[in-house]
Design an enzyme around this catalytic site. Structure first.
Site, PDB file in Angstrom:
ATOM      1  N   ASP A  28       8.193   8.829   3.588  1.00  0.00           N
ATOM      2  CA  ASP A  28       8.519   9.132   2.646  1.00  0.00           C
ATOM      3  C   ASP A  28       9.001   9.968   1.725  1.00  0.00           C
ATOM      4  OD1 ASP A  28       8.050   6.294  -0.363  1.00  0.00           O
ATOM      5  OD2 ASP A  28       8.739   8.334  -0.723  1.00  0.00           O
ATOM      6  N   GLY A  55       1.063  -0.972  -0.125  1.00  0.00           N
ATOM      7  CA  GLY A  55      -0.260  -0.002   0.223  1.00  0.00           C
ATOM      8  C   GLY A  55       1.364   0.800  -0.517  1.00  0.00           C
ATOM      9  N   LYS A  56       0.254   2.400  -0.352  1.00  0.00           N
ATOM     10  CA  LYS A  56       0.702   4.046  -0.401  1.00  0.00           C
ATOM     11  C   LYS A  56       0.209   4.825  -0.080  1.00  0.00           C
ATOM     12  CE  LYS A  56       5.799   5.091  -0.746  1.00  0.00           C
ATOM     13  NZ  LYS A  56       6.556   4.046  -1.198  1.00  0.00           N
ATOM     14  N   CYS A  57       0.435   5.929   0.044  1.00  0.00           N
ATOM     15  CA  CYS A  57      -0.319   6.933   1.481  1.00  0.00           C
ATOM     16  C   CYS A  57       0.292   8.702  -0.091  1.00  0.00           C
ATOM     17  CB  CYS A  57      -0.934   7.401   2.101  1.00  0.00           C
ATOM     18  SG  CYS A  57      -1.328   8.679   2.706  1.00  0.00           S
TER      19      CYS A  57
END
Ligand code: NAD
Length: 334
Positions: free
Chosen positions: A109, A74-76
């Site tokens: 990130d 997943g990533k945001c």
């Protein structure tokens, strides 16, 4: 807004005032809850932020699978066109994480430092630092690439002191550069920020490259450690190295570029293989593994390179098929 894109994929968009949007894409939950970083970059549009989060989250699934982690991908990304300070956005961000109730565990990130994540750990149990303060995973990302470069040098190059060319001396590129110089490698590097290059200039084995010719200068191993899409259809013919192995996610613009590298006998170590050290550290710390257990796992990354190079097809294709097989076999079993 939540969009179920396919049986496993979910796009969650949490909208707030000032046009702030917390966009979380869960690519796969097959191997466990999704884990991935949070990016806050100046996106041109919501659409480009969504494209970025989808591409990055699918890389996270592959990364977790290939490194044998029981995690999904997943990533945001935080869409923040009015450039609000992260402190203003943090309560919205953690409330979004809490609404997903642990299906996504968030790390840092680009645009978000580990300090920013450590500082808000009391606001959500779904931050990688929720159980303990953590170090910047970037060091461990660099460590994984360093071990890959050492492995390549020992097993695939006919020189003991190869030339390594780094693009980007930021959170992951700078520690990689230091590890290489400390171990006797020759390093040349280019960064758009002159101050990032300055710190290494006095080292006798370091040379600073300039904007005009850094890309085409020959080297043994090119380590892209800046943004993605640096090797494109229009510049791939200028690459003059035997290997490409760095920290950057998606350094090749598309599959055609990866195939061209292969046909030119330039070995591209898949980014989700070489740059897995940070994820191994983040997931390991969240699950309270010891530092030694984490570092031992990172030292094992080069074993994947030998596994991937045993057939004539390109390493990226081999890595994709191993990772996808792991994910789909789990989906079929459950
Ligand atoms: P960063 O922002 O700390 O560093 C990037 C560096 O690249 C900066 O010094 C910047 O000035 C430089 N840069 C930007 N554009 C450039 C250009 N066109 N030419 C030359 N230099 C340029 O980022 P980071 O955390 O080191 O991440 C770098 C890459 O690695 C990103 O693609 C990221 O997604 C990927 N990555 C990072 C980690 C990590 O743990 N940090 C983990 C996995 C993947």
């Amino acid at each position: 807004m939540t969009e179920q894109c396919s049986p496993c994929k979910q796009l969650h968009i949490f909208e707030y005032s000032n046009n702030v949007k917390i966009i979380i894409h869960i690519d796969s939950l097959a191997l466990g809850n999704a884990i991935g970083g949070t990016r806050m970059l100046p996106y041109d549009s919501v659409e480009s932020a969504i494209q970025d989060v989808k591409k990055l989250s699918s890389a996270m699934s592959l990364k977790a699978a290939i490194h044998g982690l029981n995690q999904g991908g997943g990533k945001c990304v935080i869409f923040n066109p009015e450039k609000l300070h992260f402190n203003e956005i943090a309560p919205l961000y953690t409330s979004a994480l809490n609404q997903l109730a642990g299906s996504f565990i968030a790390a840092n990130d680009m645009g978000i430092s580990i300090k920013m994540i450590n500082d808000i750990r009391h606001l959500s149990p779904f931050l990688i630092s929720s159980n303990q303060l953590i170090d910047d995973p970037s060091y461990f990302t660099a460590l994984g690439v360093f071990h890959c470069i050492q492995y390549i040098t020992k097993n695939h190059l006919d020189t003991t002191i190869p030339n390594i060319k780094i693009q980007g001396l930021g959170r992951s590129g700078a520690p990689l550069c230091k590890m290489l110089l400390d171990s006797g490698f020759k390093v040349s590097a280019y960064d758009i920020k002159v101050s990032h290059v300055e710190q290494f200039k006095k080292h006798p084995n370091f040379s600073a490259l300039d904007e005009t010719n850094w890309f085409s200068l020959p080297c043994d191993i090119f380590a892209p450690c800046a943004s993605g899409n640096v090797i494109t259809n229009s510049n791939v013919h200028l690459i003059n190295s035997k290997f490409v192995c760095g920290t950057a996610n998606n350094p090749c613009e598309n599959m055609a570029v990866i195939n061209t590298l292969h046909s030119h006998h330039i070995q591209f170590i898949p980014d989700f293989v070489s740059n897995g050290g940070g994820l191994i550290y983040a997931a390991g710390t969240y699950h309270q593994l010891s530092r030694k257990e984490i570092i031992d796992k990172i030292k094992n990354i080069p074993k994947l390179i030998s596994k991937l190079s045993c057939s004539s097809s390109n390493m990226y294709v081999n890595a994709l098929s191993i990772a996808n097989e792991k994910i789909s076999s789990f989906v079929n079993e459950s």
